[in-house]
Design an enzyme around this catalytic site. Structure first.
Site, PDB file in Angstrom:
ATOM      1  N   GLU A 113     125.323  80.658  55.289  1.00  0.00           N
ATOM      2  CA  GLU A 113     126.184  79.932  54.366  1.00  0.00           C
ATOM      3  C   GLU A 113     127.683  80.122  54.603  1.00  0.00           C
ATOM      4  O   GLU A 113     128.473  79.221  54.328  1.00  0.00           O
ATOM      5  CB  GLU A 113     125.849  80.354  52.921  1.00  0.00           C
ATOM      6  CG  GLU A 113     124.438  80.035  52.486  1.00  0.00           C
ATOM      7  CD  GLU A 113     124.153  78.547  52.483  1.00  0.00           C
ATOM      8  OE1 GLU A 113     124.999  77.778  51.996  1.00  0.00           O
ATOM      9  OE2 GLU A 113     123.080  78.159  52.991  1.00  0.00           O
ATOM     10  N   SER A 386      87.745  92.345  -2.624  1.00  0.00           N
ATOM     11  CA  SER A 386      87.554  93.734  -3.061  1.00  0.00           C
ATOM     12  C   SER A 386      88.189  94.762  -2.135  1.00  0.00           C
ATOM     13  O   SER A 386      88.276  95.945  -2.495  1.00  0.00           O
ATOM     14  CB  SER A 386      86.055  94.033  -3.192  1.00  0.00           C
ATOM     15  OG  SER A 386      85.490  93.273  -4.232  1.00  0.00           O
TER      16      SER A 386
END
Length: 644
Positions: A113, A386
């Site tokens: 690059e 319960s």
């Protein structure tokens, strides 16, 4: 930012740079004339750049990059460090410092690059000149000539549209940036910012995706292949075409050889290296969605969605993958079993908590997360029936006025409730007369529970529930002791876990620890238990709940070791539960329907859920030693001024 000196030193040793002074002598040009031309050219160039800088005074201020924090992926792990999920927005990224990136990759990227990166000041006049000639000849922008610095400012600040004006803006910003950041800082930012394909941003996530390794350990061959991706990542991806990927790899290696950054032998060896690919993971879902979705929701509450998607957090959960998968398989198996028993369209959830730490060890929010992401373990508020009664009896024991042996009358009674009367009834529509509290809870008698609730005060029962972390709306109505509220399985498991730890409590959590990308601790949920309940009353309710499993409605949960638990069945059989605990693990299991309709006329927690609990706990406790609960006699009993 990290140091790059060792690489610069190596580069300066191996790089042979072409000279821009390509005119040694032209005609009769003297050295003085050449010097004048050079100075004039430099002045024109400098003046032009100053003019451009003035023209582009509205460009972004590159100084803000000193504090720039790129978005990063959040990673969620199980308690042993196994990756469960990646959570991110558009960018799947993990930032790493420059000294944790392979020198092979740094050289490959620079060769591909911007080979003069460490010499120019943001722009490469030679590269721009070549690009200008190509673009002028074609009448459009075909070649960029961009340096790494120019690419970086383009990626962060500018649009991706190709245009001459954007190129000028890139150049101006690049020159400005080189005055603000060092070369190493720019290269580090670039490698962590650049897009590598398949939703991988930054070198670390790309290295893990393409080669299943850290960016620090990339070989020369792998580095050259990755560097070749930058210009067109999806096109040259080895997942798409290994042939094209190898072609680009060869080009990058050739450029490195041309620059004398590698030897001929290194070039040959890199080309011969066998490439072992990883797998594309950026778009994969979670291995344990109920766990990771719960974690994500907790993080959003604390930090916000933006931080979750972009903050780069590392989250260690309290869940072990194999244990969680065992829990999920157990739920799926019993879902099919219950359907064969006539409970069609049933849903289930399971929460297992270590009572010593209040760490969530398993969390199953439904039968199948793929067909329904709704998490019934944390989001479904259902009546506990319960299974609520132990909160009532604990409140009675904590008052100092009752013990498990206290006699209570299981006889008809009525209470004024609002404009009408409330007549509590037992599940079997019978009455047992005078019975001890132990029997009343073991047989899940409704009338005694209501009478005890009235005796100690419904507001006191609500206070107990709040202490235990149950925050659902509650009213001090006569039916409260029978579970006339809505709770989540997580709330119930956490409450019972506090009983199992004799009143010591830490906030229940599925998150053990969270750090940011730099290792700073954001959340540390190391248990810090506080005693919130009376220890004698806690031991007493555990003692009575053991009778539930030995002789009462919870006999189906007997696993051959001490277990304290309670069944739960609501009116019309819409919700059925079993919540039980041993000293090392507390588990709540719920079964019901999402539409809140009746399961069947004979569905009970003891008959249908207790066996599921037993199956799960037998697997969960396979290698866990048997422990007994401490008896109430080990603790001082609360004092009371009067007897019941």
């Amino acid at each position: 930012m990290s140091s790059f000196k060792t690489f610069e030193d190596k580069q300066s040793q191996v790089q042979t740079l072409p000279s821009f002074g390509f005119l040694k002598k032209v005609g009769q040009v003297t050295a003085g004339t050449l010097l004048s031309i050079t100075m004039l050219s430099s002045s024109v160039l400098a003046g032009g750049l100053v003019g451009l800088a003035i023209s582009f005074r509205n460009l972004p201020d590159v100084r803000q990059l000193r504090n720039f924090i790129p978005s990063e992926t959040t990673y969620i792990y199980d308690m042993k460090g196994k990756l469960l999920a990646r959570i991110h927005g558009e960018a799947n990224r993990q930032v790493v410092p420059l000294d944790q990136i392979s020198p092979n990759l740094k050289r490959a990227v620079l060769a591909s690059e911007d080979s003069r990166f460490y010499e120019h000041h943001g722009i490469n006049p030679g590269g721009i000149g070549r690009a200008a000639l190509v673009n002028f000849a074609s009448g459009e922008v075909r070649e960029g000539g961009s340096t790494i610095t120019m690419q970086l400012v383009k990626n962060i600040f500018l649009s991706q549209k190709r245009a001459f004006t954007r190129k000028i803006a890139e150049a101006v910003l690049a020159i400005r940036l080189e005055q603000v950041l060092s070369k190493d800082e720019i290269l580090e930012m670039y490698l962590n910012q650049v897009y590598w394909g398949h939703n991988n941003y930054g070198v670390q996530t790309a290295a893990r995706t393409y080669f299943k390794k850290s960016a620090q350990n990339l070989t020369l061959g792998e580095s050259a292949m990755m560097a070749g991706l930058i210009q067109a990542p999806e096109e040259f991806s080895p997942f798409v075409s290994m042939k094209l990927a190898k072609q680009k790899q060869k080009e990058v290696l050739g450029r490195m050889l041309e620059l004398n950054w590698i030897s001929q032998q290194e070039y040959n060896d890199a080309l011969k290296q066998q490439i072992k690919l990883g797998e594309i993971r950026s778009f994969q879902g979670s291995a344990l969605p109920y766990v990771t979705n719960t974690v994500a929701q907790e993080l959003i509450k604390k930090f916000g969605r933006e931080t979750l998607l972009k903050g780069g957090m590392h989250v260690q959960t309290t869940v072990d993958t194999s244990f969680q998968m065992m829990a999920e398989k157990t739920i799926k198996k019993w879902h099919r079993t219950l359907e064969r028993q006539g409970l069609n369209n049933n849903q289930m959830s399971l929460v297992a908590i270590d009572p010593r730490t209040h760490f969530v060890k398993a969390l199953v929010g439904g039968v199948d997360a793929k067909t329904s992401e709704f998490n019934r373990a944390t989001q479904a508020h259902r009546q506990p029936g319960s299974s609520f009664k132990p909160f009532v009896y604990y409140t009675a024991f904590a008052s100092g006025k009752f013990t498990p042996r206290t006699t209570i009358l299981d006889t008809p009674v009525s209470y004024r409730d609002g404009n009408g009367w409330y007549y509590p009834r037992n599940y079997d529509n019978t009455f047992m007369g005078a019975i001890p509290i132990r029997t009343a809870l073991a047989q899940s008698r409704n009338v005694p529970a209501v009478k005890i609730g009235k005796a100690v005060g419904m507001n006191k029962v609500i206070e107990t529930c709040r202490t235990l972390g149950i925050m659902s709306p509650m009213e001090p109505v006569s039916s409260l002791p029978l579970g006339a509220i809505s709770v989540t399985p997580l709330e119930m498991a956490s409450a019972y876990a506090t009983f199992a730890n004799y009143g010591w409590q830490s906030p229940p959590t599925i998150i053990a620890r969270v750090t940011d990308g730099n290792g700073n601790v954001l959340i540390d949920n190391t248990p810090k238990p506080q005693r919130v309940l009376d220890p004698w009353a806690s031991a007493a309710i555990l003692d009575v709940m053991q009778t539930v499993v030995k002789e009462g409605t919870g006999r189906g949960a007997d696993i051959g070791r001490p277990v304290a638990g309670k069944t739960g069945t609501t009116s019309s059989e819409k919700d059925i539960w079993f919540i039980g605990t041993v000293p090392q693990l507390t588990t709540a299991i719920w079964v019901g329907r999402d539409n809140n309709r009746q399961l069947s006329s004979h569905a009970t927690g003891g008959g249908m859920v207790a066996p599921i609990w037993r199956d799960f706990m037998q697997k969960a406790l396979k290698d866990v030693p048997v422990e007994k609960f401490q008896p109430p006699s080990n603790f001082p009993r609360p004092k009371s001024n009067r007897k019941y």
